[in-house]
Write a protein that holds these residues in place. Structure first.
Motif, PDB file in Angstrom:
ATOM      1  N   VAL A  89      34.849 -16.717  18.430  1.00  0.00           N
ATOM      2  CA  VAL A  89      35.902 -16.355  19.674  1.00  0.00           C
ATOM      3  C   VAL A  89      37.044 -15.747  19.075  1.00  0.00           C
ATOM      4  CG1 VAL A  89      37.516 -17.147  21.098  1.00  0.00           C
ATOM      5  CG2 VAL A  89      35.551 -18.227  21.289  1.00  0.00           C
ATOM      6  N   GLY A  92      36.058 -11.763  19.139  1.00  0.00           N
ATOM      7  CA  GLY A  92      35.410 -11.298  20.479  1.00  0.00           C
ATOM      8  C   GLY A  92      34.227 -12.130  20.967  1.00  0.00           C
ATOM      9  N   GLU A  93      33.737 -12.961  20.715  1.00  0.00           N
ATOM     10  CA  GLU A  93      32.084 -13.651  21.375  1.00  0.00           C
ATOM     11  C   GLU A  93      33.127 -13.796  22.985  1.00  0.00           C
ATOM     12  OE1 GLU A  93      30.483 -17.422  20.134  1.00  0.00           O
ATOM     13  OE2 GLU A  93      29.131 -16.369  20.879  1.00  0.00           O
ATOM     14  N   SER A  94      32.382 -13.804  23.824  1.00  0.00           N
ATOM     15  CA  SER A  94      32.460 -14.196  24.864  1.00  0.00           C
ATOM     16  C   SER A  94      32.800 -15.548  25.502  1.00  0.00           C
ATOM     17  CB  SER A  94      31.769 -13.253  25.982  1.00  0.00           C
ATOM     18  OG  SER A  94      30.503 -13.802  25.850  1.00  0.00           O
ATOM     19  N   PRO A  95      33.726 -16.049  27.341  1.00  0.00           N
ATOM     20  CA  PRO A  95      33.588 -17.301  27.441  1.00  0.00           C
ATOM     21  C   PRO A  95      32.812 -17.148  27.507  1.00  0.00           C
ATOM     22  CG  PRO A  95      35.077 -15.178  28.283  1.00  0.00           C
ATOM     23  CD  PRO A  95      34.785 -15.179  27.692  1.00  0.00           C
ATOM     24  N   LYS A  96      31.631 -16.426  28.268  1.00  0.00           N
ATOM     25  CA  LYS A  96      29.803 -16.853  29.228  1.00  0.00           C
ATOM     26  C   LYS A  96      29.099 -16.997  28.173  1.00  0.00           C
ATOM     27  CE  LYS A  96      26.467 -14.217  30.853  1.00  0.00           C
ATOM     28  NZ  LYS A  96      26.005 -13.614  31.171  1.00  0.00           N
ATOM     29  N   ASP A  97      29.228 -16.368  27.031  1.00  0.00           N
ATOM     30  CA  ASP A  97      28.418 -17.154  26.047  1.00  0.00           C
ATOM     31  C   ASP A  97      28.662 -18.257  24.978  1.00  0.00           C
ATOM     32  OD1 ASP A  97      26.393 -14.608  26.539  1.00  0.00           O
ATOM     33  OD2 ASP A  97      27.996 -13.231  24.398  1.00  0.00           O
ATOM     34  N   TYR A 123      40.709 -17.909  31.687  1.00  0.00           N
ATOM     35  CA  TYR A 123      38.917 -17.681  30.659  1.00  0.00           C
ATOM     36  C   TYR A 123      38.801 -19.268  30.762  1.00  0.00           C
ATOM     37  CZ  TYR A 123      37.741 -18.540  26.198  1.00  0.00           C
ATOM     38  OH  TYR A 123      36.215 -18.719  24.894  1.00  0.00           O
ATOM     39  N   GLU A 126      36.399 -18.455  33.693  1.00  0.00           N
ATOM     40  CA  GLU A 126      35.233 -18.119  33.016  1.00  0.00           C
ATOM     41  C   GLU A 126      34.122 -18.169  32.785  1.00  0.00           C
ATOM     42  OE1 GLU A 126      35.701 -14.714  31.892  1.00  0.00           O
ATOM     43  OE2 GLU A 126      33.375 -13.679  31.535  1.00  0.00           O
TER      44      GLU A 126
END
Ligand code: CP
Length: 330
Positions: A89, A92-97, A123, A126
């Protein structure tokens, strides 16, 4: 027995208390009372055998992290601690992934993201949109629902289940340590009005809460026979209170510049909960605080260590209520 199999709450997210009905909240508190009894009697209560909960922290914690880790162990499962700083995270890893992948590894995801107004709750939502497991709010910018359930349980232990007409003073207090989130006072004014309490909020002019949470408290008070008032001094809030809950929080527009908020807070060092202020409340009034407290600034040792303080039972109830919510939803 699996508590969640018997519960309509299985699979439910726990993001704000407002999204759970009063019946669901009552059921969770009753479950916490049951789990507290089993723990006191040293009786095993493995309601979540082999289950995994991910604890994802963007901020520091003592009570929340440890009540949930210890709670999962006692329920027969396991909790993984993850710091946002040392996970992808931070790159920048997304909350979706993150939500999809952790959901495929385990049975629940809990998140603390509380220091940036406008970010934490969004967040979590999501993550929840994409995760096929319950998502739990370990404190966001809007609410701190685990703390609220522990506080409600503590109030019921003190006054009984019917809290109607009991006055709680939720007051800002001075703290030099850091600009604390606004989620605890916001959680208190929105939840306690739903149970018919007379909630009085006090703060210096710069330390306003989110307008939508003020509105929510007004609506809840009207719907459930409670009261919600705002006053401009700790003294006025404490007058005739059954419960005082003085704690510090930051300035909504200055969470990106906390040193500026702390400089403004220095103008209000007289907002300390001491014996003189306690004498304004009812003789048998109790003192509560979610902790950590800035001793000597938010509250004197005399009060927090005195006979009216309930901070340790309140903190202990974090364990029992956390276990109830995990056991019912996972
Ligand atoms: N009250 C509370 O949430 O404590 P921690 O910040 O230590 O988790």
């Amino acid at each position: 027995m699996n508590l969640s199999e018997m519960s309509s709450l299985k699979g439910r997210d726990f993001i704000t208390t407002q999204e759970w009905s009063r019946e669901e909240i009552n059921h969770a508190i009753e479950t916490a009372v049951h789990l507290k009894k089993l723990k006191k009697e040293n009786k095993p209560h493995r309601y979540l055998p082999d289950k995994t909960l991910f604890l994802f922290f963007f901020d520091k914690s003592t009570r929340t992290r440890n009540s949930m880790e210890a709670g999962m162990t006692q329920l027969g499962g396991h909790a993984h601690f993850i710091s946002a700083e040392t996970s992808q995270v931070a790159h920048g890893e997304s909350p979706k992934d993150m939500g999809i992948i952790l959901a495929s590894y385990g049975h629940g995801i809990a998140i603390r993201h509380d220091l940036v107004p406008g970010e934490g709750n969004a967040y979590m939502r999501e993550v929840a949109q994409h995760a096929e497991v319950p998502v739990m709010n370990m404190q966001c910018d809007i609410d701190h629902p685990f703390q609220m359930f522990a506080d409600l349980m503590t109030l019921r232990e003190e006054f009984g289940d019917d809290l109607r007409g009991r006055k709680i003073a939720v007051s800002w207090a001075y703290a030099p340590s850091y600009a604390k989130p606004v989620s605890v006072p916001q959680g208190l004014i929105s939840l306690m009005t739903r149970f018919g309490m007379e909630v009085t909020l006090a703060h210096p002019p710069e330390f306003k809460l989110m307008p939508e949470m003020i509105k929510q408290a007004e609506v809840n008070a009207k719907a459930h026979g409670g009261r919600f008032d705002i006053v401009d001094s700790m003294d006025a809030a404490f007058e005739n209170a059954d419960v005082v809950y003085p704690k510090s929080w930051g300035i909504l527009d200055l969470f990106g510049k906390p040193e500026e908020a702390l400089a403004i807070a220095k103008n209000y060092k007289s907002w300390i909960c001491d014996a003189k202020k306690m004498s304004l409340a009812k003789k048998e009034a109790i003192y509560m605080h979610c902790l950590p407290a800035d001793r000597g600034s938010e509250v004197t040792d005399e009060v927090i260590d005195g006979p009216q303080s309930r901070v340790y039972p309140e903190a202990e109830n974090r364990l029992h209520t956390a276990k109830a919510i995990m056991a019912l939803t996972m």
